[in-house]
Scaffold this active site. Structure first.
Site, PDB file in Angstrom:
ATOM      1  NE  ARG A 295     -11.046  -1.288  -0.254  1.00  0.00           N
ATOM      2  CZ  ARG A 295      -9.947  -1.334  -0.465  1.00  0.00           C
ATOM      3  NH1 ARG A 295      -9.489  -2.409  -1.457  1.00  0.00           N
ATOM      4  NH2 ARG A 295      -8.836  -0.703   0.008  1.00  0.00           N
TER       5      ARG A 295
ATOM      6  NE  ARG B  35      -1.266  -5.590  -1.637  1.00  0.00           N
ATOM      7  CZ  ARG B  35      -2.431  -5.121  -1.734  1.00  0.00           C
ATOM      8  NH1 ARG B  35      -3.394  -5.444  -1.213  1.00  0.00           N
ATOM      9  NH2 ARG B  35      -2.469  -3.851  -2.154  1.00  0.00           N
TER      10      ARG B  35
ATOM     11  CG  ASN C  17      -3.204  -4.510  -5.836  1.00  0.00           C
ATOM     12  OD1 ASN C  17      -2.867  -4.636  -7.152  1.00  0.00           O
ATOM     13  ND2 ASN C  17      -3.882  -3.543  -5.609  1.00  0.00           N
ATOM     14  CG  ASP C  18      -5.428  -7.929  -0.875  1.00  0.00           C
ATOM     15  OD1 ASP C  18      -4.453  -8.205  -0.617  1.00  0.00           O
ATOM     16  OD2 ASP C  18      -6.242  -6.881  -0.733  1.00  0.00           O
TER      17      ASP C  18
ATOM     18  CG  HIS D 148      -1.978  -0.931   0.733  1.00  0.00           C
ATOM     19  ND1 HIS D 148      -2.047  -2.352   1.328  1.00  0.00           N
ATOM     20  CD2 HIS D 148      -3.228  -0.830   0.301  1.00  0.00           C
ATOM     21  CE1 HIS D 148      -3.368  -2.847   0.760  1.00  0.00           C
ATOM     22  NE2 HIS D 148      -3.941  -2.081   0.022  1.00  0.00           N
TER      23      HIS D 148
ATOM     24  CD  GLU E  30      -9.636  -7.679  -1.847  1.00  0.00           C
ATOM     25  OE1 GLU E  30      -8.792  -7.025  -2.287  1.00  0.00           O
ATOM     26  OE2 GLU E  30     -10.636  -7.085  -0.723  1.00  0.00           O
TER      27      GLU E  30
ATOM     28  NE  ARG F 105      -6.391   0.608  -2.666  1.00  0.00           N
ATOM     29  CZ  ARG F 105      -5.887   0.875  -3.591  1.00  0.00           C
ATOM     30  NH1 ARG F 105      -5.778   1.917  -4.339  1.00  0.00           N
ATOM     31  NH2 ARG F 105      -5.593  -0.497  -4.333  1.00  0.00           N
TER      32      ARG F 105
ATOM     33  CB  CYS G 219     -10.142  -1.567  -8.796  1.00  0.00           C
ATOM     34  SG  CYS G 219     -10.457  -2.641  -7.388  1.00  0.00           S
TER      35      CYS G 219
HETATM   36  C1  PEP Z   1      -6.601  -5.178  -4.287  1.00  0.00           C
HETATM   37  O1  PEP Z   1      -6.251  -5.970  -3.526  1.00  0.00           O
HETATM   38  O2  PEP Z   1      -6.296  -5.303  -5.839  1.00  0.00           O
HETATM   39  C2  PEP Z   1      -7.135  -3.743  -4.279  1.00  0.00           C
HETATM   40  C3  PEP Z   1      -7.501  -2.944  -5.317  1.00  0.00           C
HETATM   41  O3  PEP Z   1      -7.564  -3.553  -2.873  1.00  0.00           O
HETATM   42  P1  PEP Z   1      -6.057  -3.017  -2.105  1.00  0.00           P
HETATM   43  O4  PEP Z   1      -4.915  -2.780  -2.743  1.00  0.00           O
HETATM   44  O5  PEP Z   1      -6.568  -1.770  -1.284  1.00  0.00           O
HETATM   45  O6  PEP Z   1      -5.900  -4.116  -1.081  1.00  0.00           O
HETATM   46 MG    MG Z   2      -7.184  -5.701  -1.707  1.00  0.00          MG
END
Ligand code: PEP
Ligand code: MG
Length: 584
Positions: free
Chosen positions: A334, A468, A457-458, A191, A434, A298, A505
Site C-alpha cells: 500500500r 477510531r 478500521n477506517d 494505529h 475504506e 503499511r 485487511c
Molecule cells: C483500515 O482502515 O482498515 C486499514 C487496514 O488501514 P489502516 O488501519 O492502516 O488505516
Molecule cells: Mg485505513
C-alpha cells in the site's frame, strides 16, 4: 494494590516494573535528594520558575503584537499562577521537608490541584487545569532539559505507561525492553493499537487517568487478554498471573501445528489467510506462520521510524526483500497513508482541525509528487522480484483512483521504460475500500481497479462517525456493526460480479470469531495480524461455508453489534464445539 480496566488491543500478559511517561514524554519517578542537597535543589527549582516567567512574558508580548491583548491575557493568567505564593510554597515545602526532587514536587502539587479542579464542573475551572498542565510541562522541560529520559534508550525490560503514544513512537519501541504498554487514551482502531499488535507487545489503551497513581519502578500486571491492569499487586495476585502467563505460552506453542495446514473449510472451500505487516522484517515471521501472502504492507512506517524520508534505494531494498521472502506469493504494497494519527510534522504543512477528513492517504500522495514518485519507482523496480501489487489508500472518488493509476503510475512507468529499467508491466493496481463513498460507487471503481481490499478500521470510523483512536467513543467503535457488515456484503457481491479479487485487511478480520461471518458474506481472502493467523486457520477448518452463510444472514438482520458478537460466538459453540476447548 489497585485494579483498573482499559481496552485490550494486543493480547498477552506482561508482568514487570512500570516506566512512567507524562504527556510530553517526561518520566515522573518518586525521586528524593539528600538533606545536604536540599538547598541547591531549592535553588534549581527557583531558577526554573524564574526562567519560566521570562518565557511566559516573551510569549505574552509576542502574542499581544500578533493577536491583541485578549489573547495575550492567556499568558497573563499563567504568569499570575507562577507568582502564586501558596502554589510555589507547597512545592518548596515538599523539597524542604520530604527531600523530594524539584521535578517530583512540581508533579505532586500540580496533580493535586488538577485533581481538585476536576471535581468541579465549571468551564472556567476546566481552563485552569490546562493552564496548570502547561506550567507543569514548562517547568519539567526546563528542569529536565537535556537529561530528559526517553524510552528509546531503555536498557532493562519495563511496562511502558503513558498518557498516549503516537504511532511513530510505538513503531520505534525496542521490543526487547518493552514487556507491555498501558496508555490513558487511545481506542481499539488506532494505529498505536495496530502497531503494538504487530510488535506482539501486550497492550491496553484507553485506561483513563491513572498515571498519577503509578511511580516508576512500581510492579504492574498488564492482562491484555481482558484489559485488566493491576498496580502494585499483592503476592497472591502475582502468583495467579504468573501461572496464567506461563500456561498461555504453552497454548501458543500448541497452535504451531496449524502452520503447515491449509485453511480449508470442512466442506472443502480453500480460504487464503494473508498477513498485515508494518515492517519488512515481519515478512519472514508471516511466512513462518504459514501466510498465503502479504495482504497489506503499511509502508508509512518506513518513514515514521526516522526523521527523514527513505531514498528510492531504501524503498527498493524493502520491497525487494519482502517480495523475495514471500517466494512468489502475493504481496500487496500500500502506498504511504500519512495523515490523521499516523503523521510527522514534515507531512503536514498546515494544522488541520479535522485530520481524519483532511489531507491523508492518496490525497496527500497526489499533492506530494516527489515523495510519491520515489515510492512508485521503487515498487515498480522491485516488482520483478516477486508477485508485487500496488494498492492506494483512502480512495474516495473514481477521479482520484484514475489520477493515481493512469497519471501517476503511467508517468513513472514511462520513465522506467525510457531508462530501460525492467518492471512488471502487468502489475495489478488496486485500492482500499475504506470510505463509504467507495462502497456506494464500487461498481464504477470495478471498471478501473484490478482488486479491492476492505479496510474495516477506517470504514467503521467513517460509516459510524466514530474516531477510531478516541477512548471516549470506543463503545461505539464496532467493526461488527451491521451497517459495516452491509457495506462489506455490497463490496464483495459487486466485486464478484465484476470478477475483481476482493479481500479484507481491517482489524475485523483479526477478531477471531469474525472470520465465519466474513466467509458467510462471500470473502475468501482475509488478511490479519500475523499472530492471529493460525487461530483463524483453525477456525476455518472447523466450519462449513453453509454454516457461515447462515451466521452471516442472521447477523445482517440484527440491529446491534453486541447482538452480533454474542450470536456469532454462540453459533460457533454449536457448529464447532471443538474450538472452545482451547479458546475458553
Ligand atoms: C483500515 O482502515 O482498515 C486499514 C487496514 O488501514 P489502516 O488501519 O492502516 O488505516
Ligand atoms: Mg485505513
Amino acid at each position: 494494590m489497585r485494579t483498573l480496566f482499559g481496552i485490550p488491543v494486543s493480547p498477552g500478559i506482561a508482568i514487570g516494573k512500570a516506566f512512567v511517561l507524562a504527556a510530553e514524554g517526561f518520566r515522573i519517578p518518586e525521586q528524593t535528594v539528600s538533606s545536604s542537597a536540599c538547598e541547591s535543589e531549592l535553588q534549581r527549582f527557583r531558577h526554573a520558575v524564574e526562567i519560566a516567567k521570562e518565557e511566559i512574558v516573551v510569549n505574552r508580548e509576542s502574542t499581544k503584537t500578533a493577536l491583541g491583548q485578549a489573547f495575550a491575557d492567556i499568558f497573563e493568567v499563567q504568569l499570575q499562577l507562577l507568582m502564586e505564593p501558596k502554589l510555589l510554597g507547597e512545592m518548596e515545602d515538599l523539597i524542604r521537608t520530604c527531600y523530594f526532587s524539584a521535578e517530583h514536587s512540581i508533579t505532586v502539587v500540580m496533580q493535586k490541584y488538577m485533581d481538585t479542579f476536576r471535581q468541579i464542573e465549571n468551564s472556567y475551572i476546566a481552563e485552569k487545569i490546562n493552564d496548570l498542565r502547561d506550567i507543569e510541562k514548562r517547568l519539567l522541560r526546563l528542569l529536565l532539559g537535556a537529561k530528559r529520559e526517553t524510552f528509546d534508550q531503555l536498557s532493562s525490560p519495563v511496562i511502558l505507561t503513558a498518557t498516549n503514544l503516537t504511532p511513530s513512537e510505538t513503531a520505534n519501541l525496542d521490543k526487547r525492553f518493552v514487556l507491555g504498554i498501558v496508555t490513558e487514551h487511545g481506542g481499539a482502531g488506532g494505529h498505536t493499537a495496530i502497531l503494538a499488535a504487530a510488535l506482539e507487545i501486550p497492550c491496553i489503551v484507553g485506561a483513563g487517568e491513572f498515571l498519577n497513581a503509578v511511580d516508576g519502578g512500581d510492579t504492574l500486571i498488564t492482562d491484555a487478554n481482558t484489559g485488566c491492569i493491576v498496580i502494585r499487586p499483592n503476592e497472591e495476585t502475582l502468583v495467579k498471573y504468573r501461572l496464567i502467563r506461563d500456561t498461555e505460552s504453552i497454548r501458543i506453542t500448541d497452535l504451531d501445528a496449524y502452520r503447515d495446514l491449509p485453511a480449508v473449510t470442512r466442506d472443502g472451500t480453500a480460504i487464503s489467510i494473508c498477513a498485515n505487516i508494518e515492517f519488512p522484517y515481519e515478512a519472514e515471521n508471516a511466512l513462518q506462520r504459514g501466510a498465503d501472502g502479504i495482504g497489506l504492507f503499511r509502508t508509512e512506517f518506513l518513514y515514521l521510524t526516522r526523521n527523514d524520508d527513505p531514498s528510492e534505494e531504501e524503498h527498493f531494498a524493502a520491497y525487494k526483500h519482502v517480495g523475495e521472502i514471500m517466494k512468489g506469493k502475493p504481496v500487496i504494497i500500500r502506498t504511504f497513508d500519512f495523515g490523521d494519527d499516523k503523521t510527522a510534522d514534515r507531512f503536514t504543512s498546515v494544522a488541520e482541525h479535522n485530520p481524519a477528513l483532511g489531507m491523508r492517504g492518496v490525497r496527500l500522495a497526489l499533492k506530494r509528487w516527489a515523495i510519491f514518485r520515489c515510492q512508485l519507482r521503487a515498487i515498480l523496480r522491485a516488482s520483478i522480484y516477486g508477485d508485487l501489487r500496488i494498492m492506494f489508500p483512502l480512495i474516495s472518488t473514481v477521479k482520484e483512483f484514475r489520477q493515481a493509476k493512469r497519471t501517476a503510475i503511467a508517468e513513472v512507468m514511462d520513465e522506467l521504460r525510457e531508462a530501460d529499467i525492467p518492471f512488471n508491466e502487468r502489475i495489478p493496481i488496486g485500492m482500499m475500500v475504506e470510505v463509504p463513498s467507495a462502497v456506494v460507487m464500487i461498481d464504477k471503481f470495478a471498471l478501473d481497479a484490478d482488486f479491492f481490499s476492505i479496510g474495516t478500521n477506517d470504514l467503521t470510523q467513517y460509516t459510524m462517525a466514530v474516531d477510531r483512536g478516541n477512548s471516549n467513543v470506543n463503545h461505539l467503535f464496532h467493526p461488527e456493526d451491521p451497517a459495516v457488515l452491509r457495506m462489506i456484503r455490497r463490496t464483495v457481491s459487486v466485486a464478484n460480479r465484476y470478477k475483481r479479487p476482493v479481500s479484507l485487511c481491517g482489524q475485523l478480520g483479526s477478531g477471531l470469531f469474525n472470520v465465519v461471518t466474513l466467509l458467510g458474506l462471500g470473502l475468501r481472502t482475509i488478511s490479519c495480524a500475523p499472530h492471529n493467523m493460525m487461530q483463524i486457520k483453525r477456525i476455518c477448518r472447523e466450519v462449513s461455508i453453509e454454516e457461515c452463510r447462515t451466521i452471516a444472514r442472521e447477523a445482517l438482520g440484527m440491529s446491534a453489534a453486541k447482538d452480533i458478537q454474542d450470536y456469532v460466538k454462540n453459533s460457533l459453540q454449536k457448529f464447532a464445539p471443538a474450538l472452545f476447548a482451547v479458546q475458553e
